[in-house]
Design an enzyme around this catalytic site. Structure first.
Site, PDB file in Angstrom:
ATOM      1  N   LYS A  95       1.600   0.033  -4.437  1.00 25.75           N
ATOM      2  CA  LYS A  95       1.081   0.552  -5.619  1.00 25.75           C
ATOM      3  C   LYS A  95       2.051   0.424  -6.735  1.00 25.75           C
ATOM      4  CE  LYS A  95      -0.927   3.962  -2.406  1.00 25.75           C
ATOM      5  NZ  LYS A  95      -0.521   5.093  -1.842  1.00 25.75           N
ATOM      6  N   LYS A 111       7.629  10.121  -1.891  1.00 24.27           N
ATOM      7  CA  LYS A 111       6.998   9.622  -0.552  1.00 24.27           C
ATOM      8  C   LYS A 111       7.420  11.060   0.457  1.00 24.27           C
ATOM      9  CE  LYS A 111       9.346   5.825  -0.297  1.00 24.27           C
ATOM     10  NZ  LYS A 111       8.613   4.743   0.490  1.00 24.27           N
ATOM     11  N   ARG A 112       6.727  10.820   1.566  1.00 27.10           N
ATOM     12  CA  ARG A 112       7.066  11.968   2.521  1.00 27.10           C
ATOM     13  C   ARG A 112       8.424  12.025   2.889  1.00 27.10           C
ATOM     14  NH1 ARG A 112       6.799  11.607   8.201  1.00 27.10           N
ATOM     15  NH2 ARG A 112       6.099   9.460   7.850  1.00 27.10           N
ATOM     16  N   THR A 164       2.787   1.794   1.777  1.00 20.00           N
ATOM     17  CA  THR A 164       1.875   1.776   0.627  1.00 20.00           C
ATOM     18  C   THR A 164       2.314   1.915  -0.606  1.00 20.00           C
ATOM     19  OG1 THR A 164       0.638   3.614   1.281  1.00 20.00           O
ATOM     20  CG2 THR A 164       0.065   1.573   2.492  1.00 20.00           C
ATOM     21  N   HIS A 168       0.830   2.772  13.555  1.00 21.07           N
ATOM     22  CA  HIS A 168       1.653   3.007  12.290  1.00 21.07           C
ATOM     23  C   HIS A 168       2.921   3.379  12.417  1.00 21.07           C
ATOM     24  CE1 HIS A 168      -2.047   2.528   9.588  1.00 21.07           C
ATOM     25  NE2 HIS A 168      -2.645   3.036  10.640  1.00 21.07           N
ATOM     26  N   LYS A 200      13.312   7.552   5.721  1.00 23.77           N
ATOM     27  CA  LYS A 200      13.075   7.090   4.424  1.00 23.77           C
ATOM     28  C   LYS A 200      14.037   7.171   3.433  1.00 23.77           C
ATOM     29  CE  LYS A 200       8.111   8.089   5.105  1.00 23.77           C
ATOM     30  NZ  LYS A 200       7.540   6.811   4.992  1.00 23.77           N
TER      31      LYS A 200
END
Length: 826
Positions: free
Chosen positions: A674, A562-563, A670, A369, A568
């Site tokens: 969504k 998100k985290r 993911t 991942h 990111k």
């Protein structure tokens, strides 16, 4: 009356499952509330939730038992999903949907003047996961049950989740997340299936009476693994699979002799040390103790789970084991299962090495991942030797045999041998756990097309050269039951009214919505917008309650949740917020569209830079929201304690999905799926599953920007962020506002480290390099947003073309290509 004998009990006819009429549900709800919990209808909401959960669990039980019997039929091939995380969120609403009991339950509760939504909101999010990895595991289990696949999940029953996040003076503060404090009505303890897990000790080598070499692992410190089973219901098919969670317990509660002697602390020391293993999700591994605890968690999960599988296997022919069992390793955390399976086969099942290795490599499959080398598990050899000496011996032997194969394939290639060795040599040798997973598995998959290609060409390139047939791609997906049908009931009702039912299990049917996106469909687009606006009103209420910030439902909802991690690039997003603030002051409020900008996500406790970024976001939000000119056009909020339940309110209301990771760093994502499924339009880099979303929806309905992965690699080594700064006045003004303490007047200099990292030639995330492209893409967003019909068309088409991102499709691919299971009942 005498108790019936065991033989008589086994021949008793099964009881009929309870009825699911509103009257029966209401009657059972009152019975649980009043006679099991000792409460009354006007009691605290948590008890009403528990009573309803027990009422529903009764109706699950017959399906659960029947499914288990099907799984246990001789010759049934089964899969076991091993994961350290399962971010399942709340379960009540999910079971109501999957068992198709929403209507009867709602009617039963309304007859007692109770609201179903209010009761659902009392359930705490299960503290079993952190981010996308755990949520993916939960989606996969949902799809396995919906497709009636004999799959069992294994995980850890953490007493505390990662942490509850609150914001104080702009800073993240971590509070304990004791999610089990009020109990967990969905779980069933199964102490009869407890397993013994060993740590420490030493190994003894010798030969048995037949002259065969034998190893004994002795003088160990033993811990009990006690299982708790949680039901995983399929959608509308009466299938209920099992998630088995292990809780650590001492073999003896305490030392009675020490207790009686007055040494109270030492008398329970062993108990406390044992239970620490499952005390908290992801202990901080910045310290040596933290590293040891995390390794203990990983081995505890795999050892207990494999022992449980062999308990179920019993005394059957071990030669058939590989035909009927397959293990899927969810990321590198459970990769020690390769060595543990070898230990069981060698030491407990008396197999020869070659036969044991054939079984192991026929049973194990590994999902990677991450593309971040630092995220791949590496454990110091000295820690392994002290904690798991027998496992280390097996790993050394696997490595010796494997490197012999490498040398045979590439004679004299010393560099390749060093790169591929399971042991990373150096002053402090380490065990490369991802390498162990690859060598011991028959399948290795990435989770998006680009991710899988980059694994094969880069991170795992040597292994791909040796075994190209092992590598494959399985693009992630999310369950449409949770993330559309349950999270967005009004939109789901509109979809069903338009294209009919059945899309919940076949998301490709959403393609029929494409006909509703055109210019001749004004009525449908108006209904679409009305549903979305109502969702935005609900999210605005949540944001205002949590932060005090007011969002205008008619504004563009621009969302990145998100985290928190530098790759990111929440930092790129907040730089754009500052750019909008600067534009408003230079060009006037009319220069930007109205926006509600939402951030959310947790930073790991030891990740200082991620915490600094949270502080910057909150400080910028405070300045913007207090500025009358800026606040007339933009509102900014950081939503604390982001999790599954909050995301179920967020994604139906989002207009713009912000997916801006540095290209080549995000394995898949993911959240992007969504948001797309709920009609959000993506602004994103060419990274992870963004690429496949872009391919599905088309360039006209996706805002693409930024460097590609190959360009990032080419720039590395001669990256000069100051050149970008000098060429871009907007960027210079943005960084000046940060540097001059405009957003930190009372704490001057606190963001110096962030600015220095942005301007460092060694910045691996290349945030500055993508600023101009991001700002320009956001300008395109503004132009599109002002075309109401055009934006609605893009929104509808994003939902219509989201079918390939269903976890049902992903699981079907896992099953067809890797697991090869037969659905039960067929």
């Amino acid at each position: 009356m005498a108790e019936p004998s065991r033989k008589q009990a086994n021949t008793l006819p099964p009881m009929a499952p309870p009825e699911s009429t509103p009257d029966a549900i209401g009657r059972d709800f009152r019975r649980y509330l009043e006679y099991y919990l000792g409460r009354y209808p006007g009691c605290d909401g948590i008890y009403r939730f528990e009573a309803l959960a027990y009422t529903l669990r009764e109706r699950i039980m017959a399906h659960w038992r029947r499914t288990w019997i099907e799984h246990k039929k001789p010759g049934t091939r089964r899969a076991y999903y091993l994961s350290l995380e399962y971010l399942i969120g709340r379960s009540l609403g999910n079971h109501l949907l999957n068992l198709e009991l929403q209507g009867p339950v709602r009617e039963a509760l309304e007859a007692m003047a109770l609201a179903m939504e209010e009761i659902e909101s009392m359930e705490p999010d299960a503290g079993l996961g952190n981010g996308g990895l755990g949520r993916l595991a939960a989606c996969f289990l949902d799809s396995c049950a919906t497709q009636a696949l004999p799959v069992m999940g294994y995980g850890l029953r953490y007493e505390y989740g990662m942490f509850r996040q609150r914001i104080a003076s702009g800073y993240q503060v971590e509070d304990p997340d004791r999610w089990l404090l009020a109990g967990h009505p969905w779980e069933i303890e199964r102490p009869e299936y407890k397993q013994l897990v060993r740590f420490g000790g030493r190994t003894e080598h010798g030969r048995d009476r037949d002259g065969r070499f034998r190893v004994r692992w002795v003088d160990t410190e033993d811990v009990l693994a006690v299982p708790y089973d949680v039901p995983v219901s399929g959608f509308g098919n009466a299938v209920v699979n099992t998630l088995r969670l292990w809780s650590a317990s001492a073999t003896d509660a305490f030392n009675l002799k020490e207790f009686n002697a007055g040494d109270y602390a030492d008398s329970v020391a062993a108990k406390n040390q044992a239970e620490n293993i499952t005390m908290v999700l992801y202990p901080n591994d910045a310290s040596e103790n933290g590293k040891e605890l995390r390794l203990r968690q990983q081995y505890f999960l795999t050892a207990a789970s494999l022992a449980d599988v062999f308990r179920q296997w019993g005394g059957r022919d071990i030669g058939a084991f590989e035909r009927e069992n397959v293990f899927q390793l969810n990321d590198t955390h459970p990769s020690i299962a390769v060595a543990e399976l070898m230990r069981i086969l060698l030491d407990e099942r008396d197999m020869h090495w070659e036969a044991a290795w054939r079984v192991t490599t026929s049973c194990m499959a590994y999902t990677n991942h991450t593309l971040l080398p630092e995220a791949l598990e590496r454990w110091p050899v000295r820690l392994f030797e002290r904690l798991l000496p027998r496992l280390l011996e097996i790993i050394y032997e696997i490595n010796r045999r494997f490197l012999a194969e490498v040398r045979t394939r590439w004679p004299g290639d010393v560099g390749r041998v060093q790169r591929m060795s399971l042991i990373e040599e150096g002053a402090k040798p380490q065990v490369r756990m991802a390498w162990l997973a690859i060598v011991g598995s028959f399948s290795v998959n990435g989770v998006a097309a680009l991710h899988s290609r980059l694994l094969a060409e880069g991170l795992f390139g040597d292994f791909h050269d040796l075994w190209p047939q092992r590598f494959n791609n399985k693009t992630n997906g999310v369950t449409p039951r949770r993330w559309l049908a349950q999270a967005n009931p009004d939109l789901s009702a509109l979809i069903t009214a338009t294209i009919g039912d059945g899309w919940q299990k076949d998301l490709s049917r959403l393609r029929q919505l494409e006909a509703c996106a055109g210019s001749g469909q004004g009525g449908f687009r108006s209904r679409w917008r009305a549903v979305r606006r109502a969702n935005k009103v609900r999210l605005a209420e949540l944001v205002h309650h949590a932060t005090g910030v007011r969002f205008d439902p008619d504004a563009l909802f621009d969302v990145q949740v998100k985290r928190m991690h530098e790759y990111k690039r929440q930092l790129l997003n907040v730089l754009h917020v500052i750019h909008l603030y600067d534009r408003i002051h230079r060009e006037g409020p009319g220069s930007v569209v109205k926006r509600a900008i939402l951030f959310g996500g947790k930073a790991a406790p030891g990740y200082a830079r991620a915490k600094e970024i949270i502080k910057l976001i909150n400080n910028v939000a405070a300045v913007v929201n207090a500025d009358p000119l800026a606040a007339s056009r933009i509102a900014v909020a950081f939503l604390p304690d982001y999790g599954v339940s909050k995301m179920m309110r967020i994604c139906p209301a989002t207009d713009l999905s912000v997916q801006i990771s540095t290209a080549g760093k995000e394995a898949s994502g993911t959240g992007n799926m969504k948001f797309m499924m709920n009609g959000a339009v993506t602004i994103g880099t060419y990274d992870g599953a963004n690429i496949e979303i872009l391919d599905a929806v088309g360039e006209d309905h996706f805002f693409l920007f930024g460097l590609r992965a190959e360009e990032v690699d080419a720039l590395r080594g001669n990256y000069n962020p100051r050149a970008f700064l000098e060429a871009d006045e907007d960027l210079a003004r943005v960084l000046h506002l940060v540097e001059c303490n405009h957003f930190s007047a009372s704490e001057p200099g606190i963001f110096t480290g962030i600015v220095d990292s942005l301007l460092s030639p060694d910045d691996p995330w290349m945030t500055v390099a993508d600023f101009r492209a991001y700002a320009d893409a956001q300008r395109r967003v503004e132009a599109s947003w002002e075309d109401e019909d055009g934006w609605s068309c893009s929104s509808i088409l994003n939902t219509a073309r989201s079918g390939r991102f269903s976890s049902d499709r992903t699981i079907a691919e896992y099953n067809n290509d890797i697991w090869r299971l037969t659905p039960i009942g067929t």
